[in-house]
Motif scaffolding. Structure first.
Motif, PDB file in Angstrom:
ATOM      1  N   MET A   1       0.835  -1.182   0.000  1.00  0.00           N
ATOM      2  CA  MET A   1       0.000   0.000   0.000  1.00  0.00           C
ATOM      3  C   MET A   1       0.880   1.246   0.000  1.00  0.00           C
ATOM      4  O   MET A   1       2.060   1.168   0.321  1.00  0.00           O
ATOM      5  CB  MET A   1      -0.945   0.001   1.213  1.00  0.00           C
ATOM      6  N   ALA A   2       0.282   2.379  -0.337  1.00  0.00           N
ATOM      7  CA  ALA A   2       1.015   3.637  -0.316  1.00  0.00           C
ATOM      8  C   ALA A   2       1.378   3.995   1.116  1.00  0.00           C
ATOM      9  O   ALA A   2       0.788   3.481   2.073  1.00  0.00           O
ATOM     10  CB  ALA A   2       0.165   4.734  -0.940  1.00  0.00           C
ATOM     11  N   HIS A   3       2.365   4.889   1.276  1.00  0.00           N
ATOM     12  CA  HIS A   3       2.754   5.293   2.616  1.00  0.00           C
ATOM     13  C   HIS A   3       1.575   5.897   3.356  1.00  0.00           C
ATOM     14  O   HIS A   3       0.829   6.709   2.819  1.00  0.00           O
ATOM     15  CB  HIS A   3       3.911   6.292   2.548  1.00  0.00           C
ATOM     16  N   LEU A   4       1.411   5.518   4.614  1.00  0.00           N
ATOM     17  CA  LEU A   4       0.255   5.916   5.396  1.00  0.00           C
ATOM     18  C   LEU A   4       0.454   7.278   6.049  1.00  0.00           C
ATOM     19  O   LEU A   4       1.561   7.631   6.453  1.00  0.00           O
ATOM     20  CB  LEU A   4       0.013   4.874   6.491  1.00  0.00           C
ATOM     21  N   THR A   5      -0.637   8.016   6.186  1.00  0.00           N
ATOM     22  CA  THR A   5      -0.596   9.232   6.987  1.00  0.00           C
ATOM     23  C   THR A   5      -0.687   8.834   8.466  1.00  0.00           C
ATOM     24  O   THR A   5      -1.115   7.723   8.815  1.00  0.00           O
ATOM     25  CB  THR A   5      -1.771  10.152   6.648  1.00  0.00           C
ATOM     26  N   ARG A   6      -0.323   9.766   9.349  1.00  0.00           N
ATOM     27  CA  ARG A   6      -0.412   9.477  10.776  1.00  0.00           C
ATOM     28  C   ARG A   6      -1.863   9.242  11.193  1.00  0.00           C
ATOM     29  O   ARG A   6      -2.134   8.395  12.058  1.00  0.00           O
ATOM     30  CB  ARG A   6       0.193  10.637  11.577  1.00  0.00           C
ATOM     31  N   GLU A   7      -2.770   9.955  10.585  1.00  0.00           N
ATOM     32  CA  GLU A   7      -4.188   9.778  10.898  1.00  0.00           C
ATOM     33  C   GLU A   7      -4.650   8.362  10.560  1.00  0.00           C
ATOM     34  O   GLU A   7      -5.394   7.731  11.316  1.00  0.00           O
ATOM     35  CB  GLU A   7      -5.046  10.802  10.141  1.00  0.00           C
ATOM     36  N   GLU A   8      -4.194   7.846   9.432  1.00  0.00           N
ATOM     37  CA  GLU A   8      -4.553   6.473   9.045  1.00  0.00           C
ATOM     38  C   GLU A   8      -3.937   5.454  10.002  1.00  0.00           C
ATOM     39  O   GLU A   8      -4.576   4.448  10.343  1.00  0.00           O
ATOM     40  CB  GLU A   8      -4.087   6.203   7.616  1.00  0.00           C
ATOM     41  N   VAL A   9      -2.722   5.706  10.427  1.00  0.00           N
ATOM     42  CA  VAL A   9      -2.068   4.802  11.380  1.00  0.00           C
ATOM     43  C   VAL A   9      -2.849   4.765  12.691  1.00  0.00           C
ATOM     44  O   VAL A   9      -3.135   3.688  13.240  1.00  0.00           O
ATOM     45  CB  VAL A   9      -0.607   5.239  11.624  1.00  0.00           C
ATOM     46  N   LEU A  10      -3.205   5.934  13.207  1.00  0.00           N
ATOM     47  CA  LEU A  10      -3.936   5.981  14.472  1.00  0.00           C
ATOM     48  C   LEU A  10      -5.321   5.352  14.347  1.00  0.00           C
ATOM     49  O   LEU A  10      -5.779   4.654  15.262  1.00  0.00           O
ATOM     50  CB  LEU A  10      -4.044   7.428  14.941  1.00  0.00           C
ATOM     51  N   LYS A  11      -5.975   5.577  13.230  1.00  0.00           N
ATOM     52  CA  LYS A  11      -7.302   4.991  13.029  1.00  0.00           C
ATOM     53  C   LYS A  11      -7.232   3.462  12.991  1.00  0.00           C
ATOM     54  O   LYS A  11      -8.183   2.784  13.388  1.00  0.00           O
ATOM     55  CB  LYS A  11      -7.923   5.530  11.733  1.00  0.00           C
ATOM     56  N   SER A  12      -6.105   2.923  12.556  1.00  0.00           N
ATOM     57  CA  SER A  12      -5.952   1.460  12.491  1.00  0.00           C
ATOM     58  C   SER A  12      -5.971   0.827  13.875  1.00  0.00           C
ATOM     59  O   SER A  12      -6.104  -0.382  14.004  1.00  0.00           O
ATOM     60  CB  SER A  12      -4.647   1.097  11.774  1.00  0.00           C
ATOM     61  N   GLY A  13      -5.848   1.649  14.930  1.00  0.00           N
ATOM     62  CA  GLY A  13      -5.878   1.143  16.291  1.00  0.00           C
ATOM     63  C   GLY A  13      -7.274   0.965  16.862  1.00  0.00           C
ATOM     64  O   GLY A  13      -7.406   0.587  18.034  1.00  0.00           O
ATOM     65  N   GLU A  14      -8.295   1.216  16.070  1.00  0.00           N
ATOM     66  CA  GLU A  14      -9.664   0.962  16.514  1.00  0.00           C
ATOM     67  C   GLU A  14      -9.987  -0.516  16.311  1.00  0.00           C
ATOM     68  O   GLU A  14      -9.786  -1.066  15.232  1.00  0.00           O
ATOM     69  CB  GLU A  14     -10.638   1.837  15.723  1.00  0.00           C
ATOM     70  N   VAL A  15     -10.508  -1.161  17.340  1.00  0.00           N
ATOM     71  CA  VAL A  15     -10.695  -2.611  17.314  1.00  0.00           C
ATOM     72  C   VAL A  15     -11.725  -3.024  16.269  1.00  0.00           C
ATOM     73  O   VAL A  15     -12.840  -2.483  16.221  1.00  0.00           O
ATOM     74  CB  VAL A  15     -11.128  -3.134  18.692  1.00  0.00           C
ATOM     75  N   SER A  16     -11.372  -3.991  15.436  1.00  0.00           N
ATOM     76  CA  SER A  16     -12.307  -4.554  14.472  1.00  0.00           C
ATOM     77  C   SER A  16     -13.402  -5.330  15.202  1.00  0.00           C
ATOM     78  O   SER A  16     -13.121  -6.102  16.121  1.00  0.00           O
ATOM     79  CB  SER A  16     -11.561  -5.500  13.532  1.00  0.00           C
ATOM     80  N   PRO A  17     -14.677  -5.163  14.815  1.00  0.00           N
ATOM     81  CA  PRO A  17     -15.753  -5.929  15.456  1.00  0.00           C
ATOM     82  C   PRO A  17     -15.531  -7.443  15.359  1.00  0.00           C
ATOM     83  O   PRO A  17     -15.810  -8.173  16.317  1.00  0.00           O
ATOM     84  CB  PRO A  17     -17.001  -5.494  14.681  1.00  0.00           C
ATOM     85  N   GLU A  18     -15.045  -7.919  14.202  1.00  0.00           N
ATOM     86  CA  GLU A  18     -14.783  -9.354  14.043  1.00  0.00           C
ATOM     87  C   GLU A  18     -13.741  -9.822  15.049  1.00  0.00           C
ATOM     88  O   GLU A  18     -13.878 -10.880  15.677  1.00  0.00           O
ATOM     89  CB  GLU A  18     -14.295  -9.646  12.622  1.00  0.00           C
ATOM     90  N   TYR A  19     -12.708  -9.005  15.221  1.00  0.00           N
ATOM     91  CA  TYR A  19     -11.626  -9.381  16.126  1.00  0.00           C
ATOM     92  C   TYR A  19     -12.090  -9.327  17.584  1.00  0.00           C
ATOM     93  O   TYR A  19     -11.782 -10.220  18.379  1.00  0.00           O
ATOM     94  CB  TYR A  19     -10.439  -8.449  15.893  1.00  0.00           C
ATOM     95  N   ARG A  20     -12.829  -8.281  17.937  1.00  0.00           N
ATOM     96  CA  ARG A  20     -13.318  -8.168  19.307  1.00  0.00           C
ATOM     97  C   ARG A  20     -14.183  -9.376  19.679  1.00  0.00           C
ATOM     98  O   ARG A  20     -14.029  -9.948  20.767  1.00  0.00           O
ATOM     99  CB  ARG A  20     -14.110  -6.874  19.493  1.00  0.00           C
ATOM    100  N   LYS A  21     -15.064  -9.756  18.790  1.00  0.00           N
ATOM    101  CA  LYS A  21     -15.914 -10.919  19.070  1.00  0.00           C
ATOM    102  C   LYS A  21     -15.067 -12.168  19.283  1.00  0.00           C
ATOM    103  O   LYS A  21     -15.340 -12.961  20.203  1.00  0.00           O
ATOM    104  CB  LYS A  21     -16.883 -11.145  17.904  1.00  0.00           C
ATOM    105  N   ALA A  22     -14.002 -12.314  18.474  1.00  0.00           N
ATOM    106  CA  ALA A  22     -13.153 -13.506  18.573  1.00  0.00           C
ATOM    107  C   ALA A  22     -12.411 -13.545  19.898  1.00  0.00           C
ATOM    108  O   ALA A  22     -12.419 -14.574  20.593  1.00  0.00           O
ATOM    109  CB  ALA A  22     -12.168 -13.528  17.411  1.00  0.00           C
ATOM    110  N   PHE A  23     -11.765 -12.438  20.281  1.00  0.00           N
ATOM    111  CA  PHE A  23     -10.949 -12.523  21.490  1.00  0.00           C
ATOM    112  C   PHE A  23     -11.757 -12.411  22.776  1.00  0.00           C
ATOM    113  O   PHE A  23     -11.304 -12.852  23.838  1.00  0.00           O
ATOM    114  CB  PHE A  23      -9.766 -11.554  21.471  1.00  0.00           C
ATOM    115  N   GLU A  24     -12.976 -11.868  22.688  1.00  0.00           N
ATOM    116  CA  GLU A  24     -13.835 -11.898  23.871  1.00  0.00           C
ATOM    117  C   GLU A  24     -14.431 -13.287  24.066  1.00  0.00           C
ATOM    118  O   GLU A  24     -14.655 -13.730  25.196  1.00  0.00           O
ATOM    119  CB  GLU A  24     -14.931 -10.840  23.762  1.00  0.00           C
ATOM    120  N   THR A  25     -14.681 -13.983  22.970  1.00  0.00           N
ATOM    121  CA  THR A  25     -15.197 -15.344  23.048  1.00  0.00           C
ATOM    122  C   THR A  25     -14.121 -16.325  23.493  1.00  0.00           C
ATOM    123  O   THR A  25     -14.374 -17.240  24.294  1.00  0.00           O
ATOM    124  CB  THR A  25     -15.751 -15.781  21.672  1.00  0.00           C
TER     125      THR A  25
END
Length: 337
Positions: free
Chosen positions: A1-25
């Motif tokens: 992918m193209a080089h990321l902006t800092r805003e995109e990097v920080l936004k990537s830290g929001e938990v994916s719903p699929e992932y949250r369901k998996a690790f809470e289960t």
């Protein structure tokens, strides 16, 4: 992918719903009364999941696997597993890929990189060498990284017997601690003028910049180690956590590839795979930048909402399947001239 902006990097830290369901289960809970029980518990935890991997075991119709003892500089030996494609090398010969496993320099074994090595041998026609370096705390820094360098030299010296042609492609790779080792060895090979040169480095969720060595102008870009507290595997990285077990020399280039005193010009191109929730995220972003500024070609895949080693701990997820597919595409890119 193209080089990321800092805003995109920080936004990537929001938990994916699929992932949250998996690790809470199914939380990742690796415990024990002492460190060695925790090491065994980690191995048992991953062993229960490997039947869900895209390649759950050996593929004898496509890949030959053999075990070898490799001598080390201190008179000991380590084990490596070699994977060779049955159908023979592609035109020009089989590239040589060295893989170093994860586990914080203190856990892990050959099983951790079996999937990648089998996939690279089957689908890319490469010869892969999976290295079981010695672990801390029994074997402190720099024994583990020295073992990996010794294994590289052994593999190149014996490339004819391994049916590999490292002059048509020599890749070092690994995840987490293994990604650190790969980055360190790529720089060391440049410094030592190793022949044939390492042409590519696969840096998967890598450790690249210790918190003790962050340049004074970069702390605002190096926040994920303390702020990425939603990662269900690492659960945040406390200062000194890794160092207490591994015992590295804080200023050694065998520990800190980012701060290498000779810089980064002239190393092989790099392919990164990084989780947005991962406490190690920011140092990978910074390392990608310093490589590109040094004229090194890079490819960077960021998995927004997913954490450290998510594809091994939750292999059933759609994102995990996609991650493994991306791994193959990225390593194939590393092998392109």
């Amino acid at each position: 992918m193209a080089h990321l902006t800092r805003e995109e990097v920080l936004k990537s830290g929001e938990v994916s719903p699929e992932y949250r369901k998996a690790f809470e289960t199914r939380p990742v809970e690796i415990s024990g009364s002492d460190f060695f029980e925790q090491r065994a518990a980690r191995a048992a935890h991953l062993e229960k999941l490997r039947h869900l991997y895209p390649i759950p075991g050996p593929i004898p119709d496509s890949v030959v696997e053999t075990m070898h003892d490799v001598p080390t500089r201190d008179g000991s030996t380590i084990r490596v597993r070699v994977y060779q494609p049955i159908k023979g090398p592609p035109e020009g010969g089989s590239a040589l890929i060295m893989m170093y496993h994860e586990g914080g320099w203190s856990m892990g074994d050959l099983t951790d990189e079996d999937l990648n090595c089998r996939m690279f041998a089957r689908d890319l026609g490469a010869v892969c060498v999976n290295v079981e370096y010695r672990l801390a705390p029994e074997h402190k820094f720099p024994i583990g990284v020295n073992d990996c360098w010794d294994a590289l030299k052994w593999a190149v010296t014996n490339s004819n017997q391994l049916r590999a042609t490292p002059s048509c492609g020599l890749i070092v790779g690994g995840a987490s601690a293994g990604g650190n080792i790969a980055a360190v060895i790529a720089l060391l090979s440049r410094d030592e003028k190793f022949q044939p040169p390492i042409t590519g480095q696969y840096l998967c969720v890598p450790v690249l910049l210790p918190d003790t060595n962050v340049p004074p102008h970069l702390p605002h870009l190096y926040e994920s180690r303390t702020k990425s507290i939603n990662d269900p595997v690492l659960k945040g990285l406390q200062p000194g956590m890794i160092e207490a077990i591994y015992g590295p020399d804080a200023k050694s280039p065998l520990w800190d590839p980012y701060s290498h005193p000779q810089g980064h010009e002239g190393v092989g191109k790099a392919f990164f795979q990084v989780g947005g929730l991962d406490p190690l995220r920011d140092e990978a972003v910074l390392y990608d930048r310093v490589l590109r500024e040094s004229g090194v070609l890079t490819r960077f895949e960021l998995y927004s909402g997913y954490g450290h080693m998510f594809w091994t701990n939750y292999p059933e997820l759609e994102a995990s399947v996609g991650f493994v597919e991306d791994t193959l595409i990225g390593v194939k890119w590393l092998l392109e001239k």
